[in-house]
Design an enzyme around this catalytic site. Structure first.
Site, PDB file in Angstrom:
ATOM      1  N   GLU A  27      -0.683  -9.450  -4.754  1.00 25.88           N
ATOM      2  CA  GLU A  27       0.286  -8.553  -6.032  1.00 25.88           C
ATOM      3  C   GLU A  27       2.072  -8.826  -5.906  1.00 25.88           C
ATOM      4  O   GLU A  27       2.693  -8.134  -7.519  1.00 25.88           O
ATOM      5  CB  GLU A  27      -0.148  -7.152  -5.505  1.00 25.88           C
ATOM      6  N   HIS A  86     -17.807 -16.843  13.336  1.00 26.61           N
ATOM      7  CA  HIS A  86     -18.933 -17.212  12.801  1.00 26.61           C
ATOM      8  C   HIS A  86     -19.256 -16.944  11.196  1.00 26.61           C
ATOM      9  O   HIS A  86     -20.505 -16.996  11.339  1.00 26.61           O
ATOM     10  CB  HIS A  86     -19.621 -15.783  14.004  1.00 26.61           C
ATOM     11  N   LYS A  98      -6.357  -1.871 -16.884  1.00 25.04           N
ATOM     12  CA  LYS A  98      -6.174  -0.766 -16.868  1.00 25.04           C
ATOM     13  C   LYS A  98      -6.544   0.176 -18.323  1.00 25.04           C
ATOM     14  O   LYS A  98      -7.121   1.305 -18.796  1.00 25.04           O
ATOM     15  CB  LYS A  98      -5.124   0.368 -16.207  1.00 25.04           C
TER      16      LYS A  98
HETATM   17  O1  F6P Z   1      -2.874  -2.008  -8.537  1.00 18.74           O
HETATM   18  C1  F6P Z   1      -1.894  -1.033  -9.417  1.00 18.74           C
HETATM   19  C2  F6P Z   1      -1.002  -0.586  -8.514  1.00 18.74           C
HETATM   20  O2  F6P Z   1       0.200  -0.077  -9.026  1.00 18.74           O
HETATM   21  C3  F6P Z   1      -0.486  -0.091  -6.814  1.00 18.74           C
HETATM   22  O3  F6P Z   1       0.811  -1.288  -7.149  1.00 18.74           O
HETATM   23  C4  F6P Z   1       0.089   0.063  -6.677  1.00 18.74           C
HETATM   24  O4  F6P Z   1      -0.752   0.442  -4.932  1.00 18.74           O
HETATM   25  C5  F6P Z   1      -1.740   1.361  -6.566  1.00 18.74           C
HETATM   26  O5  F6P Z   1      -1.731   1.009  -7.958  1.00 18.74           O
HETATM   27  C6  F6P Z   1      -1.779   2.607  -6.176  1.00 18.74           C
HETATM   28  O6  F6P Z   1      -0.971   2.996  -7.554  1.00 18.74           O
HETATM   29  P1  F6P Z   1      -0.523   4.648  -7.670  1.00 18.74           P
HETATM   30  O7  F6P Z   1       0.398   4.730  -6.264  1.00 18.74           O
HETATM   31  O8  F6P Z   1       0.493   4.855  -8.385  1.00 18.74           O
HETATM   32  O9  F6P Z   1      -1.918   5.831  -7.674  1.00 18.74           O
END
Ligand code: F6P
Length: 529
Positions: free
Chosen positions: A341, A372, A498
């Protein structure tokens, strides 16, 4: 500069790793340590010349200046206009005058968290000490779950008073539906960790867990059992979490760098507050080392340079991490997020296409189990995969025979990868064993070697050493980001999916899906639902 390195790498190729390893003093030359953490990088296929060129690369990339900007609290996260100051939560390496306005609020939140953790560690509900707590349901995803879960698995204590922790991440309801009937709401708290407090998975689980509590508890009892960790305080309070149980997470702590923050309430509750403070102190030790040590002796710099050597000079696309200690079995998942990320980017900080490859694909699992499953490809596959082995010198159990076997396995794997086994040696071994079809088997049983690895040895898996180790990886990622001229602290790549999800959800419900190419599959799913 990478071209100079690539050219030199061709020369190095004529000198097999096995020969370099035979040179006297190689371990002393290519190893470095801090506290109870040793890095042995003698199995990285480099020599003094290559290492010197890598240091020049770092200097040309402006590493020292970038490091100064990071610790100076500058807005190194350019696209989100913020500094990256997770180090502030674990020690004093950020000068007072460089600290953001809400620094004290964030530090106070860690103190509050540890007060809560201390009570929970003794099985008590923080706001009502006579109420017994046996279970914590930690809800969060990505950085709001992976780090704290790793800490809990690695350092959580079992004791008659210490609560059990259960993690709910993915919105998939199977885990939650299997869990809740086994719990008693009166003895359970829920911790909703979400920096944004908008993440669908987390909010849905939190609503459901609260509904489950409401079936058997009155409104006040439910309120006492809800905790939140977030940067969006108002949102958590609007959700119904009492103000004094909402712990602050500042915007200058990225999700994947947040295990040092109140996000780790659940882990701190099982580790104990003292151990959590030791973890922070160990990480702060690594921060000071990274900030102050000369690049040639600086563990995160060395590991970052090795990373660039493998990715950009040798062209290796993936990277594996194998902890030889079951307590660290979740390290690979945590590092996947920290590395991919952070550095999975294809534009530079100025928005130009990256001229060099960035994050490798990261994978891994507990060491002997991986032997394994995936190690066949690591030893004989067509792709070379640099790996990290993580071992512990002194275990926390008394079975020295088992521990020796474990460590021997780790070191044997590193040796086999680096040194391989020539066809002559293979043939000789088969002849001695009287193998009849040795000629046919020979290519299948030969190992090319020249497959690099780094070994990280912890004296013991103490909280302080784990703090050092995790901070080491964080800073290694930063070093690589500087060499690649990318921003390690944003994550725009997770946004598009998203954004598309609500439209797809409409399609699943029978409405118009706002997503190209999905009509056929949505129809298929709807027909069978
Ligand atoms: O996957 C994207 C992300 O923004 C991560 O960087 C973060 O850790 C996760 O989603 C959870 O986000 P939040 O803490 O805002 O729920």
């Amino acid at each position: 500069m990478f071209d100079v390195l690539r050219k030199y790498n061709k020369t190095l190729m004529s000198e097999p790793l096995v020969d370099l390893l035979a040179q006297p003093g190689r371990f002393e030359r290519f190893s470095a340590s801090l506290g109870g953490v040793l890095l042995d990088y003698s199995r990285v296929h480099i020599d003094d010349t290559a290492f010197g060129q890598l240091l020049e690369l770092a200097s040309e990339a402006g590493l020292e200046e970038a490091r100064g900007q990071l610790f100076g609290g500058e807005a190194v996260n350019l696209t989100e206009h913020r500094p990256a100051l997770h180090m502030l939560l674990r020690g004093d390496c950020i000068p007072l005058e460089q600290r953001p306005a809400d620094a004290q609020q964030a530090l106070d939140a860690v103190d509050f968290m540890l007060e809560f953790a201390d009570r929970l560690h003794r099985g008590r509900l923080p706001s009502q000490p006579e109420a017994r707590i046996t279970d914590i349901v930690h809800i969060g995803i990505g950085g709001s779950l992976l780090g704290t879960r790793l800490l809990h698995e690695a350092l959580g204590q079992a004791g008659s008073e210490v609560p059990n922790v259960h993690f709910l991440g993915s919105v998939d309801a199977h885990g939650r539906e299997a869990l809740l009937p086994r719990l008693n709401a009166a003895n359970t708290i829920m911790v909703a960790a979400s920096k944004s407090f908008t993440t669908g998975d987390t909010l849905l689980h939190a609503r459901r867990v609260r509904q489950w509590m409401e079936k058997t508890l009155d409104a006040e009892a439910v309120r006492k059992r809800q905790f939140a960790v977030t940067g969006a305080l108002e949102k958590a309070m609007d959700f119904g979490v009492p103000e004094q149980q909402v712990l602050y997470l500042p915007d200058w702590v990225g999700g994947r760098y947040s295990l040092w923050s109140p996000v780790s309430l659940s882990a701190a509750a099982t580790m104990g507050a003292t151990a959590f403070r030791e973890l922070l102190a160990g990480a702060a030790d690594m921060d000071r080392h990274f900030r102050d040590a000369q690049p040639a002796d600086n563990l995160p710099v060395i590991m970052g340079l090795n990373g660039a050597w493998h990715r950009n000079v040798c062209g290796f696309c993936s990277w594996g991490v194998f902890p030889y200690d079951q307590r660290l079995k979740l390290l690979p998942s945590h590092l996947q997020q920290v590395i991919m990320e952070s550095n999975g980017k294809s534009v530079t900080v100025t928005g130009e296409p990256c001229p060099e490859a960035t994050s490798p694909v990261v994978f891994g699992e507990s060491g002997t189990e991986a032997q394994h499953s995936v190690f066949q490809a690591l030893h004989q596959g067509t792709d070379i995969v640099p790996v990290n082995f993580v071992g512990v010198v002194r275990p926390a159990h008394n079975d020295s025979e088992a521990h020796q076997e474990l460590l021997a396995n780790m070191l044997a794997q590193a040796t086999a990868l680096a040194c391989g086994r020539t066809s002559e040696a293979t043939l000789a071994q088969m002849s001695e064993a009287g193998v009849s079809d040795a000629g046919m088997l020979l290519p299948h049983r030969t190992f090319t070697g020249n497959r690099p690895s780094e070994i990280l040895m912890l004296d013991e898996l103490t909280p302080a050493n784990l703090g050092r180790l995790l901070a080491l990886y964080e800073h290694k990622v930063f070093v690589e980001s500087v060499l690649w001229s990318i921003n390690a602290f944003d994550q725009w790549g997770v946004e598009l999916g998203k954004q598309l999800a609500p439209g797809v959800q409409r399609g699943l419900a029978g409405g118009d899906a706002d997503a190209p190419g999905l009509a056929g599959l949505l129809g298929y799913i709807r027909d069978r639902s």
